[in-house]
Scaffold this motif. Structure first.
Motif: not given
Length: 650
Positions: A175-182, A212-224, A635-638
């Motif tokens: 869900s998009p309420d998850f933070g980037a690290p989670s 910005a979170v999406v960009r962080d996720i992209q940067a951490s996924l070299p297989t994308l 990041d896994a907490m409400a």
């Protein structure tokens, strides 16, 4: 009106006994009672699950192999030689009744825009799945590839999942309420080929830009190899990710017919995750066949859902109840997707506006409505609701009573317990059985749930460890990247070899009813008397002055600790000596003198996971000296900001 555990609240009518889907199946098989049917289902596993395949006419090739090649857990293997596809079975009504409504979508802000107040027929849903399937295939997605999604509970999420499954690719969502690290902790484990993400979302009247979170996720996924952006917050939002990015509208490709890749019964369908409050979340893999059979059985026989029903559960894509909700399409129901905050009477109003027949929420929502003095049946037309589901935590007897007094008299209130691990509930409702306050009606068909005492012996009428002593098809096929299966075995089979230990306290009554008492790893052990936290919360949260609470026993092996009660007070209330005294008196008289807290502290909130579960174990670790950042993943907490109020010196 006061209510005690076990008070009779509802009994099925003769018409229900005659027309319920499970009753028809029971008569076909020649059984005279649900108990007889259940006992057959857990002693003749091959006969029962073969009958489920045949009864629901599962689309696929059954093959001539055995139902169960190996019964020993954790290495049980179901239906070797069979092939099928979850998406094909989900969309079968597009062929049989294409103009029936498949999806109703609502948000908390029904303003203009293509994403608001949307309705899809089965024909329209299948057509959109075909277009997204073609787009994913053009991006190189095929059998076994992973498609990760950072999306709210919107139709595009459902469409993308079905398109992914139709290809034999593997779905995983947050869900998009998850933070980037989670999110990164989850998706880096599975190495996705494609990421599908929204630009942002709205919640409780506020807008949250997640680009910005999406960009962080992209940067951490070299297989994308590609990112698909759904412009959800801003309809004009550009694709996120440069050359390898496209918008959802550009992903859709018309002209290709909808097709379904036949896959083996245990081919991976999706990857779900454990709550992940500490350490890396466990990536739990379920198979196409196990999910199809379990959801057909559970939704039809335990909840009595089928064509004509409108099925709603308040959830996000980061909780397994989303996967369960969309299973309603397997039985031909209409599913209601809602994105937004549940505050006030929002969900009751949604149910009235959309004609919901089965209304599902977490137990905390029921209790919050009760504490707020709501009277939903008086304020809204809820006459179509015939079933209510509750899960996430035990629903106390008062919650059951309130639903019958303030929602409807002729309801099947289905309290469930199960979890992400099995993508279902293995104890829950049955339309053929009487319903008693605070008591889950039965063990689900095909689920051999037992209570084990300290010696590992099954007990009836006593609280024990919840275990499964026979396999179920929807158990994980494995954990991702768990090459030797060690992590999987340690998670469920480390205490009782060959027996699934779920980590809950349960009491199984002589009539087959069940009471869940909370997590066995957050037990209150006072003077040798063990008790689950659910009993404690029932007493404390029965006070009007208490909005929420959390109790922790800091005792360790061979050493009794302190019993600490944290209370979140309702607005305008202070923790007075009088309130403390009344709490102590109630706990002493209702539970025992041993369960009177050593200290009662007021806190601004109770820490919960994003799916609403109280974080008892991480708080206990913090109190025993574990640093906050190691005890829980914020990041896994409400509400991670409240953890600082639970330190030893706070």
């Amino acid at each position: 009106m006061s209510v005690a555990e076990g008070d009779l609240l509802w009994e099925p009518s003769e018409e229900v006994h005659r027309t319920a889907r499970v009753a028809r199946f029971m008569r076909e098989r020649g059984f005279g009672s649900y108990d007889e049917l259940w006992r057959w289902s857990v002693t003749d596993l091959e006969g029962f699950w073969d009958a489920i395949w045949a009864y629901f006419d599962v689309l696929g090739e059954r093959g001539d192999g055995p139902v169960l090649q190996r019964a020993e857990m954790p290495d049980a293997r179901w239906f070797p030689g069979a092939t099928l596809n979850h998406a094909r079975n989900t969309l079968r009504r597009a062929e049989e009744d294409p103009d029936a409504t498949a999806v109703v979508f609502r948000t908390e802000a029904d303003d203009d825009g293509p994403r608001r107040s949307r309705t899809l027929t089965y024909r329209e849903l299948a057509a959109e799945v075909a277009e997204v399937r073609a787009g994913l295939r053009a991006l190189g997605v095929g059998r076994g590839d992973r498609v990760a999604a950072y999306v709210p509970n919107i139709p595009e999420a459902l469409v993308a999942f079905l398109a992914t499954a139709s290809l034999g690719a593997i779905w995983s969502s947050c869900s998009p309420d998850f933070g980037a690290p989670s999110v990164i902790d989850r998706f880096t484990q599975i190495e996705p080929k494609v990421l599908i993400a929204v630009d942002g979302y709205a919640y409780n009247g506020k807008r949250f830009d997640r680009s910005a979170v999406v960009r962080d996720i992209q940067a951490s996924l070299p297989t994308l190899q590609a990112t698909v952006t759904i412009p959800y917050l801003d309809s004009d939002a550009a694709a996120i990710g440069g050359d390898r990015a496209l918008r959802y509208a550009d992903l859709r490709r018309s002209g290709e017919p909808l097709a379904f890749e036949p896959v083996p019964f245990d081919h991976p369908l999706w990857i779900l995750y454990s709550s992940g409050t500490t350490g890396l979340p466990k990536p739990i893999v379920h198979g196409h066949g196990g999910v199809v059979l379990e959801h057909l059985k559970s939704l039809s026989f335990q909840q009595d859902l089928g064509p004509g029903d409108v099925f709603f559960w308040y959830t996000t894509t980061g909780w397994m109840m989303w996967n369960y909700l969309i299973g309603g399409l397997l039985v031909g129901a209409t599913v209601v997707l809602y994105d937004g905050a549940p505050g006030g009477d929002t969900l009751w109003r949604l149910a009235a506006d959309t004609g919901v027949t089965y209304f599902g929420v977490g137990a905390p929502y029921v209790l919050a409505s009760m504490k707020a003095g709501s009277d939903p049946a008086r304020e809204h037309d809820l006459s179509r609701i015939r079933g209510i589901g509750s899960t996430g935590s035990p629903l106390p007897p008062e919650g059951f009573r309130w639903l019958y007094d303030h929602v409807g008299r002729d309801l099947l209130v289905g309290s469930f317990s199960g979890g992400t691990d099995v993508a279902t509930g293995f104890v829950g409702p049955c339309p053929l059985l009487p319903l008693r306050a605070g008591v889950i009606q039965c063990r689900g068909l095909g689920a051999k749930v037992e209570a084990y005492d300290e010696k590992g012996d099954p007990v009836i009428g006593e609280v024990g460890e919840l275990v499964l002593t026979e396999p179920m098809p929807s158990m994980p096929i494995y954990f991702w990247n768990d090459e030797n299966g060690d992590r999987y075995r340690d998670s469920y089979f480390g205490v009782y070899p060959g027996v699934w230990r779920h980590g809950d306290w349960i009491k199984i009554l002589p009539d087959g009813g069940c009471v869940i008492y909370g997590r066995s790893d957050s037990t209150l052990n006072r003077g040798g008397v063990r008790m689950g936290t659910a009993d404690f919360y029932r007493v404390v949260e029965g006070f009007e002055e208490i909005a929420d609470s959390l109790v922790v026993d800091t005792g360790q092996l061979g050493q009794e600790g302190r019993l600490l009660l944290y209370v979140q007070l309702t607005e305008g209330v202070t923790l007075s000596d009088d309130l403390v005294g009344r709490l102590r008196t109630a706990l002493r008289s209702t539970l025992s003198p041993r369960h009177v807290p050593d200290e009662i502290r007021a806190v601004p909130g109770v820490p919960r996971t994003l799916s609403g579960k109280k974080l008892e174990v991480p708080v206990r670790k913090i109190l025993l000296g574990t640093p906050i950042n190691k005890a829980a993943n914020p990041d896994a907490m409400a509400n991670p900001e409240v953890l600082r109020h639970f330190t030893p010196d706070s």
